[in-house]
Scaffold this motif. Sequence first.
Motif, PDB file in Angstrom:
ATOM      1  N   GLN A   1       0.800  -1.124  -0.027  1.00 19.64           N
ATOM      2  CA  GLN A   1      -0.001  -0.049   0.028  1.00 19.64           C
ATOM      3  C   GLN A   1       0.835   1.268  -0.131  1.00 19.64           C
TER       4      GLN A   1
ATOM      5  N   LEU B   1      -2.307   4.082  -4.039  1.00 20.29           N
ATOM      6  CA  LEU B   1      -2.170   2.942  -4.781  1.00 20.29           C
ATOM      7  C   LEU B   1      -1.828   1.617  -3.947  1.00 20.29           C
ATOM      8  N   LYS B   2      -2.606   0.681  -4.376  1.00 20.27           N
ATOM      9  CA  LYS B   2      -2.605  -0.614  -3.608  1.00 20.27           C
ATOM     10  C   LYS B   2      -2.532  -1.719  -4.264  1.00 20.27           C
TER      11      LYS B   2
ATOM     12  N   VAL C   1      -4.524  -3.981  -9.072  1.00 19.50           N
ATOM     13  CA  VAL C   1      -3.985  -2.824  -8.987  1.00 19.50           C
ATOM     14  C   VAL C   1      -5.318  -1.996  -8.502  1.00 19.50           C
TER      15      VAL C   1
ATOM     16  N   ILE D   1      -6.410   1.786  -7.281  1.00 21.88           N
ATOM     17  CA  ILE D   1      -5.987   3.411  -7.186  1.00 21.88           C
ATOM     18  C   ILE D   1      -7.458   3.983  -6.383  1.00 21.88           C
TER      19      ILE D   1
ATOM     20  N   ILE E   1      -9.835   1.624 -10.481  1.00 17.97           N
ATOM     21  CA  ILE E   1      -9.865   2.936 -10.143  1.00 17.97           C
ATOM     22  C   ILE E   1     -11.160   3.908  -9.731  1.00 17.97           C
TER      23      ILE E   1
END
Length: 196
Positions: free
Chosen positions: A155, A166-167, A173, A175, A188
Amino acid sequence: DNGSLSFSSQATFNISTTNQTQTTSGEFQTTANSNILLETYNGQMNLIAYNDVISITNASPNVGAIQLNSTNSVGGIQVATGSGGFSVVSSNGDINLLSQGANVDIGVSPLGTPATLQTQNITLECFNNLNASSGDMYFVSSDVISFVSNTGDIQFRTTSNSTPVLKFQDGNVLINQDSSDLDYQLDIALTNPSSS
């Protein structure tokens, strides 16, 4: 020449000489029921063992420590070793490194040091948490920088308790969000969605 010489007295025994040398072909032992003080005003103090180790042991059953103090304002403590290395082991206590008003350098070689004489590898390992806190933090590498979490998440946040910016979680992925139901995809989160 072949016997023993003994001084036995309850009074104080003083020796005052310009130079003094004591030589023995066997063991040299000094024992005191109180303090032992070795002091030099204008010269060095050397402990040299040519064929065996130098051992300093605190065998007190009470809480005590072995202290190395360099109290002069320009003093320091220097340790140089050969191929035997330098080890610090604490069986059940903390190990603290602190520089008040200066730096702590680990593995930093002077400019111009050949590559073969520079620190080769640095390994940090612990069973629980590894914490680093600083004003600014820089990672510079001439090759790969790799972040790997075998069983958890990676993280990146801007504050300690905020949603990760961001993780990486379970191959996803993420965001601007903390969790996702996706599988190996990019997710996202938008607070103000728009066509742009």
